[in-house]
Design an enzyme around this catalytic site. Structure first.
Site, PDB file in Angstrom:
ATOM      1  N   ASP A 104       0.782  -1.227   0.000  1.00  0.00           N
ATOM      2  CA  ASP A 104       0.000   0.000   0.000  1.00  0.00           C
ATOM      3  C   ASP A 104       0.818   1.284   0.000  1.00  0.00           C
ATOM      4  OD1 ASP A 104       0.941  -0.453   2.564  1.00  0.00           O
ATOM      5  OD2 ASP A 104      -0.804   0.410   3.545  1.00  0.00           O
ATOM      6  N   GLU A 105       2.121   1.213  -0.229  1.00  0.00           N
ATOM      7  CA  GLU A 105       2.897   2.439  -0.297  1.00  0.00           C
ATOM      8  C   GLU A 105       4.121   2.263  -1.189  1.00  0.00           C
ATOM      9  OE1 GLU A 105       5.073   3.843   3.154  1.00  0.00           O
ATOM     10  OE2 GLU A 105       4.855   1.882   4.124  1.00  0.00           O
TER      11      GLU A 105
END
Length: 359
Positions: A104-105
Site C-alpha cells: 500500500d505504499e
C-alpha cells in the site's frame, strides 16, 4: 540536480478495501485481523476505530477492549495483492523509478516525467485521482526533493490529501521536526535522544556530531544528515529482499522448550517453502529465532549460517527462551537473512530440502 520524489500511501488500505466491497461496514469502527479468541493481531483499522485508540499490530483482544463495537473481519490477502498490482500499474504510467515499500505504499521519482508540465505536485494529484477512479480507494501523497521528507509529508494531510515540501522550504520544515518523525527513530531511540536533551532536528543541528556518533554509531550519522534535511538515497526499483521469515501467534501461551519445539517443525517447513518461492537463488547468511512474550515484549537471537540448520534453530530457540524469565510465549518466529549474491539452485535445494524436521 534537485529531484522530485513522491511518496504514495494508501489510506487504511486493507480496511478501505473491505469498506469498498461491503458498504454496510462504512461508518463503523472496523479492523482487519485475527479473531480475539485465537490471539489475533490487528493488521489495519479504519479511522473510526483509530478514534478509540485501536492501532495496527495491536492484539485483537486489546482492540475489542478499547472499542467493544469494533467489527473485526479476516484479511483477504489475494484481493489486496490484486489491487496493489493495479495501483502500481498507475505509478508506471508516470515513471519506471518506482520503489514499493509494501502493498500500500511506494516511492516514485518523477524528476524526468514531463506529464503535467513536469510538476510533481500535479503528478501526485493525478495519480491519486486515477487510483480513486480505477479502484474506488483514496491515497495520500507527500512531495519533496528527498525520500524521508516525502514519506513524512504523505502523513500530514491524511486521509485523501497531500503535502508538498519545495526545496526552498526544507530547512524551515526540518528545524522544528520532532525526531520521532524520522523513519528509524522508535520509542527506544527517542528515549535515548531525549535523555541527551534532543527532541527536534534543530537540537541535533547544535549537538556535537562526535558525541552523537559515539552514542548511536552509524545511525548517529544518519540522524545528523536527516536533521539537516539531507537524504542522498535514490529510488531503488529493484529492491533486494534481505530476509524471509514466518511466524505464528499461539492460541495459548507456552512456557517450555518442549512446547516450543513442537511448534518449530511446521514453521521451518513453511520457511523452506517460502525461501524456494521467493529467494531460491539467494545465499543464506544467517538464521534468526524470534519470541514474543505475554507482556508483548519480544526478543530475537541470530547466528551466521550459510544453510538452514535445524540444530542451529534449536540452539537459538534455547537461547531466546532463556530470556523469558517466567513469561509465557505468545508468538514464535523463524527467519533467514539473505546475502546479496546468488548461488547455484541445485546447491540451494540440497541445503534446504533434505532436512529431518524431528528435533
Amino acid at each position: 540536480m534537485v529531484r522530485k520524489i513522491i511518496h504514495i500511501d494508501m489510506d487504511c488500505y486493507f480496511a478501505a478495501v473491505e469498506m469498498r466491497d461491503f458498504p454496510e461496514l462504512r461508518g463503523k469502527p472496523l479492523a482487519v485481523g485475527g479473531r480475539s479468541d485465537r490471539r489475533g493481531v490487528i493488521s489495519t483499522c479504519n479511522y473510526e476505530a483509530r478514534q478509540f485508540g485501536v492501532r495496527s499490530a495491536m492484539s485483537s483482544y486489546q482492540a475489542l477492549k478499547l472499542c467493544p463495537d469494533l467489527t473485526l473481519v479476516p484479511g483477504r490477502m489475494d484481493v489486496y495483492k490484486s489491487i496493489s498490482v493495479q495501483i502500481r500499474a498507475i505509478f508506471h504510467r508516470y515513471t519506471d523509478l518506482v520503489e514499493p515499500l509494501s502493498l500500500d505504499e511506494a516511492y516514485l521519482d518523477v524528476t524526468d516525467c514531463h506529464a503535467h508540465k513536469g510538476s510533481a505536485t500535479l503528478i501526485a494529484k493525478a495519480i491519486r485521482q486515477e487510483i480513486l477512479d480505477e479502484t474506488g480507494l483514496t491515497a495520500s501523497a507527500g512531495v519533496a526533493p528527498i525520500k524521508f521528507l516525502a514519506k513524512i509529508a504523505s502523513d500530514l494531510n491524511k486521509p485523501n490529501g497531500q503535502y508538498v515540501i519545495p526545496p526552498e522550504d526544507i530547512n524551515a520544515f526540518v528545524k522544528p521536526l520532532t525526531l520521532n518523525k524520522i523513519p528509524g527513530v522508535g520509542k527506544v531511540t527517542s528515549a535515548k535522544l531525549a535523555a541527551l536533551g534532543l527532541t527536534t532536528c534543530e537540537d541535533v543541528q547544535h549537538y556535537p556530531s562526535d558525541k552523537l556518533i559515539a552514542a548511536f554509531g552509524k545511525f548517529g550519522r544518519v540522524l545528523i544528515e536527516r536533521a539537516q534535511g539531507i537524504d542522498n538515497r535514490t529510488i531503488s526499483p529493484n529492491r533486494v529482499r534481505k530476509s524471509v521469515g514466518v511466524e505464528t501467534t499461539l492460541a495459548q501461551d507456552i512456557f517450555t522448550l518442549d512446547q516450543c519445539n513442537n511448534v518449530m517443525p511446521q514453521l521451518i517447513q513453511e520457511l523452506i517453502a517460502r525461501v524456494h518461492r521467493s529467494a531460491k537463488d539467494r545465499q543464506i547468511h544467517k538464521q534468526v529465532v524470534k519470541l514474543k512474550f505475554n507482556d508483548f515484549k519480544q526478543t530475537t537471537i541470530e547466528h551466521r549460517s550459510d544453510e538452514i540448520s535445524l540444530n542451529l534453530f534449536h540452539d537459538l530457540l534455547s537461547q531466546a527462551l532463556a530470556r523469558a524469565n517466567g513469561r509465557g510465549i505468545r508468538l514464535v518466529g523463524v527467519s533467514v537473512g539473505l546475502a546479496d549474491i546468488e548461488i547455484d539452485t541445485k546447491d540451494k535445494q540440497s541445503n534446504t530440502e533434505q532436512l529431518d524436521l524431528n528435533f
